[in-house]
Design a protein around this motif. Structure first.
Motif, PDB file in Angstrom:
ATOM      1  N   LEU A 134       0.814  -1.214   0.000  1.00 23.67           N
ATOM      2  CA  LEU A 134       0.000   0.000   0.000  1.00 23.67           C
ATOM      3  C   LEU A 134       0.849   1.265   0.000  1.00 23.67           C
ATOM      4  CD1 LEU A 134      -2.734  -1.259   2.466  1.00 23.67           C
ATOM      5  CD2 LEU A 134      -3.087  -0.660   0.069  1.00 23.67           C
ATOM      6  N   LEU A 135       2.107   1.157   0.429  1.00 26.06           N
ATOM      7  CA  LEU A 135       2.983   2.327   0.398  1.00 26.06           C
ATOM      8  C   LEU A 135       3.353   2.672  -1.044  1.00 26.06           C
ATOM      9  CD1 LEU A 135       4.082   4.138   2.596  1.00 26.06           C
ATOM     10  CD2 LEU A 135       6.200   2.824   2.570  1.00 26.06           C
ATOM     11  N   THR A 136       3.703   1.653  -1.840  1.00 22.14           N
ATOM     12  CA  THR A 136       3.984   1.886  -3.254  1.00 22.14           C
ATOM     13  C   THR A 136       2.736   2.368  -3.974  1.00 22.14           C
ATOM     14  OG1 THR A 136       5.624   0.114  -3.183  1.00 22.14           O
ATOM     15  CG2 THR A 136       4.918   0.857  -5.350  1.00 22.14           C
ATOM     16  N   LEU A 137       1.592   1.765  -3.644  1.00 21.79           N
ATOM     17  CA  LEU A 137       0.319   2.212  -4.222  1.00 21.79           C
ATOM     18  C   LEU A 137       0.072   3.680  -3.898  1.00 21.79           C
ATOM     19  CD1 LEU A 137      -3.019   0.257  -4.226  1.00 21.79           C
ATOM     20  CD2 LEU A 137      -2.991   2.638  -3.510  1.00 21.79           C
ATOM     21  N   PHE A 138       0.361   4.065  -2.639  1.00 25.77           N
ATOM     22  CA  PHE A 138       0.121   5.449  -2.230  1.00 25.77           C
ATOM     23  C   PHE A 138       1.097   6.402  -2.922  1.00 25.77           C
ATOM     24  CE2 PHE A 138       0.067   8.978   0.912  1.00 25.77           C
ATOM     25  CZ  PHE A 138      -1.290   9.236   0.884  1.00 25.77           C
ATOM     26  N   THR A 177      -6.096  12.379   2.509  1.00 22.85           N
ATOM     27  CA  THR A 177      -5.883  12.379   3.961  1.00 22.85           C
ATOM     28  C   THR A 177      -6.679  11.257   4.619  1.00 22.85           C
ATOM     29  OG1 THR A 177      -5.551  14.777   3.914  1.00 22.85           O
ATOM     30  CG2 THR A 177      -6.038  13.775   6.039  1.00 22.85           C
ATOM     31  N   LEU A 178      -7.917  11.082   4.197  1.00 24.51           N
ATOM     32  CA  LEU A 178      -8.723   9.988   4.739  1.00 24.51           C
ATOM     33  C   LEU A 178      -8.076   8.641   4.416  1.00 24.51           C
ATOM     34  CD1 LEU A 178     -12.309  11.265   3.771  1.00 24.51           C
ATOM     35  CD2 LEU A 178     -11.231  11.308   6.031  1.00 24.51           C
ATOM     36  N   MET A 179      -7.589   8.498   3.201  1.00 26.30           N
ATOM     37  CA  MET A 179      -6.946   7.248   2.818  1.00 26.30           C
ATOM     38  C   MET A 179      -5.701   7.000   3.661  1.00 26.30           C
ATOM     39  SD  MET A 179      -5.462   6.141  -0.892  1.00 26.30           S
ATOM     40  CE  MET A 179      -4.490   4.654  -1.096  1.00 26.30           C
ATOM     41  N   ALA A 180      -4.886   8.032   3.884  1.00 30.31           N
ATOM     42  CA  ALA A 180      -3.681   7.875   4.702  1.00 30.31           C
ATOM     43  C   ALA A 180      -4.042   7.436   6.118  1.00 30.31           C
ATOM     44  CB  ALA A 180      -2.891   9.184   4.729  1.00 30.31           C
ATOM     45  N   GLY A 182      -6.624   5.700   6.933  1.00 31.51           N
ATOM     46  CA  GLY A 182      -6.996   4.292   6.815  1.00 31.51           C
ATOM     47  C   GLY A 182      -5.784   3.384   6.767  1.00 31.51           C
ATOM     48  N   LEU A 183      -4.726   3.811   6.046  1.00 34.21           N
ATOM     49  CA  LEU A 183      -3.500   3.017   5.980  1.00 34.21           C
ATOM     50  C   LEU A 183      -2.810   2.959   7.344  1.00 34.21           C
ATOM     51  CD1 LEU A 183      -1.942   4.128   2.558  1.00 34.21           C
ATOM     52  CD2 LEU A 183      -3.561   2.303   3.029  1.00 34.21           C
ATOM     53  N   PHE A 184      -2.778   4.095   8.056  1.00 31.83           N
ATOM     54  CA  PHE A 184      -2.198   4.097   9.404  1.00 31.83           C
ATOM     55  C   PHE A 184      -2.937   3.114  10.314  1.00 31.83           C
ATOM     56  CE2 PHE A 184      -0.998   8.821   8.713  1.00 31.83           C
ATOM     57  CZ  PHE A 184       0.103   8.424   7.972  1.00 31.83           C
ATOM     58  N   LEU A 185      -4.259   3.157  10.264  1.00 26.82           N
ATOM     59  CA  LEU A 185      -5.068   2.292  11.121  1.00 26.82           C
ATOM     60  C   LEU A 185      -4.868   0.823  10.757  1.00 26.82           C
ATOM     61  CD1 LEU A 185      -7.112   2.364  13.417  1.00 26.82           C
ATOM     62  CD2 LEU A 185      -8.943   2.587  11.729  1.00 26.82           C
ATOM     63  N   LEU A 186      -4.808   0.544   9.463  1.00 25.92           N
ATOM     64  CA  LEU A 186      -4.590  -0.833   9.027  1.00 25.92           C
ATOM     65  C   LEU A 186      -3.226  -1.333   9.487  1.00 25.92           C
ATOM     66  CD1 LEU A 186      -5.633  -3.224   7.283  1.00 25.92           C
ATOM     67  CD2 LEU A 186      -4.485  -2.175   5.332  1.00 25.92           C
ATOM     68  N   PHE A 187      -2.207  -0.493   9.382  1.00 21.15           N
ATOM     69  CA  PHE A 187      -0.870  -0.897   9.813  1.00 21.15           C
ATOM     70  C   PHE A 187      -0.820  -1.108  11.320  1.00 21.15           C
ATOM     71  CE2 PHE A 187       3.482   0.127  11.209  1.00 21.15           C
ATOM     72  CZ  PHE A 187       4.176  -0.847  10.509  1.00 21.15           C
ATOM     73  N   ALA A 215     -14.252   0.948   9.910  1.00 21.03           N
ATOM     74  CA  ALA A 215     -13.609   2.264   9.879  1.00 21.03           C
ATOM     75  C   ALA A 215     -12.536   2.318   8.804  1.00 21.03           C
ATOM     76  CB  ALA A 215     -12.999   2.573  11.246  1.00 21.03           C
ATOM     77  N   ILE A 216     -11.735   1.240   8.689  1.00 21.16           N
ATOM     78  CA  ILE A 216     -10.691   1.206   7.657  1.00 21.16           C
ATOM     79  C   ILE A 216     -11.320   1.263   6.268  1.00 21.16           C
ATOM     80  CG2 ILE A 216      -8.912  -0.259   6.612  1.00 21.16           C
ATOM     81  CD1 ILE A 216      -8.306  -1.290   9.457  1.00 21.16           C
ATOM     82  N   CYS A 217     -12.388   0.492   6.069  1.00 26.61           N
ATOM     83  CA  CYS A 217     -13.053   0.485   4.759  1.00 26.61           C
ATOM     84  C   CYS A 217     -13.608   1.856   4.412  1.00 26.61           C
ATOM     85  CB  CYS A 217     -14.178  -0.551   4.756  1.00 26.61           C
ATOM     86  SG  CYS A 217     -13.621  -2.267   4.768  1.00 26.61           S
ATOM     87  N   LEU A 218     -14.221   2.524   5.372  1.00 24.56           N
ATOM     88  CA  LEU A 218     -14.814   3.834   5.094  1.00 24.56           C
ATOM     89  C   LEU A 218     -13.734   4.886   4.831  1.00 24.56           C
ATOM     90  CD1 LEU A 218     -17.800   3.932   7.633  1.00 24.56           C
ATOM     91  CD2 LEU A 218     -17.826   3.380   5.196  1.00 24.56           C
ATOM     92  N   LEU A 219     -12.591   4.786   5.525  1.00 22.86           N
ATOM     93  CA  LEU A 219     -11.496   5.717   5.262  1.00 22.86           C
ATOM     94  C   LEU A 219     -10.910   5.485   3.869  1.00 22.86           C
ATOM     95  CD1 LEU A 219      -9.760   5.672   8.762  1.00 22.86           C
ATOM     96  CD2 LEU A 219     -10.900   7.630   7.703  1.00 22.86           C
ATOM     97  N   LEU A 220     -10.763   4.222   3.493  1.00 24.93           N
ATOM     98  CA  LEU A 220     -10.300   3.931   2.134  1.00 24.93           C
ATOM     99  C   LEU A 220     -11.329   4.394   1.105  1.00 24.93           C
ATOM    100  CD1 LEU A 220      -8.723   0.369   2.531  1.00 24.93           C
ATOM    101  CD2 LEU A 220      -7.568   2.579   2.508  1.00 24.93           C
TER     102      LEU A 220
END
Length: 612
Positions: A134-138, A177-180, A182-187, A215-220
């Motif tokens: 997801l980091l490369t994707l981001f 920002t919302l996506m980031a 979500g990535l923080f929460l997933l990690f 929450a992760i899904c909604l942030l993504l």
């Protein structure tokens, strides 16, 4: 060979940036379009040699990005059916658009800079869809945002273009920002950003769903909404039409706006876990496609009509993902890239022939003057309206029929989507009839060359026959059984197929032979208010201006002198004053320095005596 697919466009961009416009235009055209063409050939070769029946994937690690404790993300490319389809769309359709742009942009300043940005965009988009973590994707996600800003504001001498570019950048940053987050929460919860490991970890950690997973899904989803111009972050896309028409075709039809669809499809395992996330995805798509279809009906700028049409069609993809029709959603992404790129490029030929005129009411009578753009627009419009046997028909019908069978809100989804399909055929017919028929208002000058009409002919073929690819290419990849091929003869299926035909017929009666007159309603108070409301995008810009933009501007005006800077300027002023005071002690006279030394020595002796 997989690494060559993103590397070749990146190399093309670097060459064009480093030469700073000193290369001849012909060389620039060869590098700009040829690099993407070579990437498309590599993608085609890879696809022909790695696709096998059933589930498969291939990973290629290039290097370790960073190593911080146990966190060791690598730059790894991941190829499976989904990323292969996306890579084919990006490089294949992207090459046709680049080839068209070599003719369209020939007379414009900044020719080399344009293709440098376009190549860089293709590289970023490929990293987005090929990234294994997801980091490369981001990284690719932010890269396409940067390139979008550069390309929307390409004609930077016009302040309006700069405003449109900044608006696109700021609005999409909200979703990013919302996506980031979500990535923080997933990690934090799973401990990895490797996509497959994260999906496996999530499904084993929350097999019955959880609030954290939702929450992760909604942030993504928030990130996807921003990048794909869905409600409520859709306001940037219509203004983004300020960029050159090939930019609209590449970024705002075939690639960048589909990034949100790709993100949700890639993360489908966590969206499928029990919870409301899937319904949120479906409702976002339904609301967007409905609003955008009505808004497109009253637009006068041909590119803005297509922009709102893009938002509507992306809404269909979100609806498909939300009801679990993964193959149908990606199928529509592919067919939409064909016919929407065709529509944008054909409209660009019309705009160029009419000396950059974009108002459809200043066109008319062009069908026998611009034959290739005319037939290209007709074929693209028929696919957009989902006329039977066109590519858009297969993918959109698959979405509508799957939505109807959704257990919870199937009827609601179907009614909303079919209503929007009716409006799509209506505004598409309006656009074609007003643009190409009736009285000739502006004498066109056809600038078409083989490098411009060649891509149109290829996209015409794909818009007509590209729908058959969905049954053979996508079926094994998405895990939902693929796109159904059997013909449904029940009432719902017949209505789904017939509604666009009714819209085309009604549009012809209104704007073709004028059998039905709507002038009375349009001229009424209610008609004018509805037209203004729809024309303004249902008031979203008006609302955001009053809630966010205007208060921020007023705050900036109140803080024109910047009270934060006052603290730093005060320190600088105090330092300067002390410096001037100390400077006065530097007289250059020896007796003055000797006196200071004696006084200083006496003070030191006095201090020692006092302390003793």
């Amino acid at each position: 060979m997989l690494w060559l697919v993103p590397a070749i466009p990146l190399l093309g961009s670097i060459i064009l940036l480093c030469t700073e416009g000193r290369l001849p235009k012909m060389i620039v055209a060869v590098i700009g379009s040829g690099s993407v063409g070579l990437a498309a050939l590599c993608a085609l070769y890879i696809g022909m040699n790695v696709v096998v029946p059933g589930e498969w994937h291939y990973t290629e690690t290039l290097w370790t990005w960073m190593a911080v404790g146990d966190f060791n993300p690598s730059v790894t490319l991941y190829l499976d059916g989904l990323s292969l389809v996306m890579t084919g769309v990006i490089t294949g359709v992207g090459f046709l658009i680049h080839l068209y742009a070599t003719g369209y942009m020939w007379e414009e300043e900044g020719y080399s800079r344009f293709f440098a940005y376009m190549n860089l965009f293709v590289f970023a988009m490929l990293m987005l869809v090929l990234g294994d973590n997801l980091l490369t994707l981001f990284l690719g996600w932010e890269g396409v945002g940067l390139c979008s800003y550069l390309l929307i504001g390409f004609f930077h001498t016009d302040p309006a273009n700069g405003y449109a570019a900044r608006k696109a950048f700021v609005v999409t940053r909200v979703g990013d920002t919302l996506m980031a987050l979500g990535l923080f929460l997933l990690f934090r919860e799973i401990g990895t950003l490797e996509i497959q490991a994260a999906l496996d970890g999530a499904t084993s950690t929350w097999p019955s769903g959880s609030g954290i997973n939702t929450a992760i899904c909604l942030l993504l989803l928030g990130g996807a909404v921003g990048k794909s111009a869905q409600v409520p972050l859709q306001t940037w896309l219509p203004d983004a039409m300020a960029g050159p028409t090939p930019v609209s075709a590449l970024i705002h039809a075939a690639t960048m706006v589909t990034a949100g669809v790709y993100l949700i499809a890639r993360m489908q395992d966590i969206f499928l876990l029990p919870g409301p996330a899937m319904h949120w995805v479906a409702f976002v798509g339904l609301i967007t496609l409905f609003i955008s279809a009505f808004t497109a009906l009253v637009q006068t700028d041909i590119k803005r009509i297509l922009a709102f049409s893009t938002m509507s069609q992306i809404g269909y993809m979100f609806l498909a993902l939300g009801v679990g029709a993964w193959s149908a959603g990606i199928f529509h992404l592919m067919t939409h890239a064909f016919f929407k790129a065709l529509l944008f490029l054909a409209s660009g030929s019309v705009i160029l022939a009419l000396h950059h005129e974009q108002d459809i009411f200043k066109m008319g009578g062009l069908w026998n003057k611009l034959k290739i753009p005319f037939w290209s627009m007709v074929i693209g419009s028929l696919a957009l309206a989902a006329l039977p046997l066109t590519s858009g028909f297969f993918s959109k019908d698959a979405i509508l029929l799957t939505a109807y069978n959704e257990s919870s809100y199937g009827v609601l989804f179907w009614i909303g989507a079919v209503s929007a399909a009716f409006m799509t055929s209506l505004y598409t017919t309006r656009m074609i009839l007003i643009t190409f028929f009736g009285e000739l208002k502006t004498e066109p000058h056809d600038h078409s060359r083989i490098n411009m009409w060649g891509p149109l002919l290829v996209l015409c073929a794909l818009s007509i026959g590209g729908g058959w690819l969905g049954f053979t290419v996508l079926a094994p990849f998405m895990g939902d059984g693929g796109v159904p091929l059997e013909f449904h003869a029940d009432l719902i299926a017949l209505l789904t197929m017939g509604v666009p035909l009714i819209g085309i017929a009604l549009g012809y009666l209104i704007w073709g032979n004028h059998t039905i007159s709507v002038e009375g309603f349009v001229g009424s108070t209610l008609g004018e208010r509805l037209s203004q409301f729809f024309f303004g995008g249902w008031g979203f810009d008006w609302t955001y201006d009053r809630l966010f933009v205007n208060p921020f501007v007023r705050l900036a005006q109140l803080n024109k002198s910047d009270f934060i800077d006052l603290m730093f300027t005060s320190i600088a002023s105090l330092t300067a004053a002390i410096h001037r005071l100390v400077q006065r002690t530097q007289t250059g006279q020896l007796r003055w320095y000797a006196t200071n030394m004696v006084v200083g020595l006496l003070l030191v002796v006095l201090i020692v005596i006092v302390q003793a």
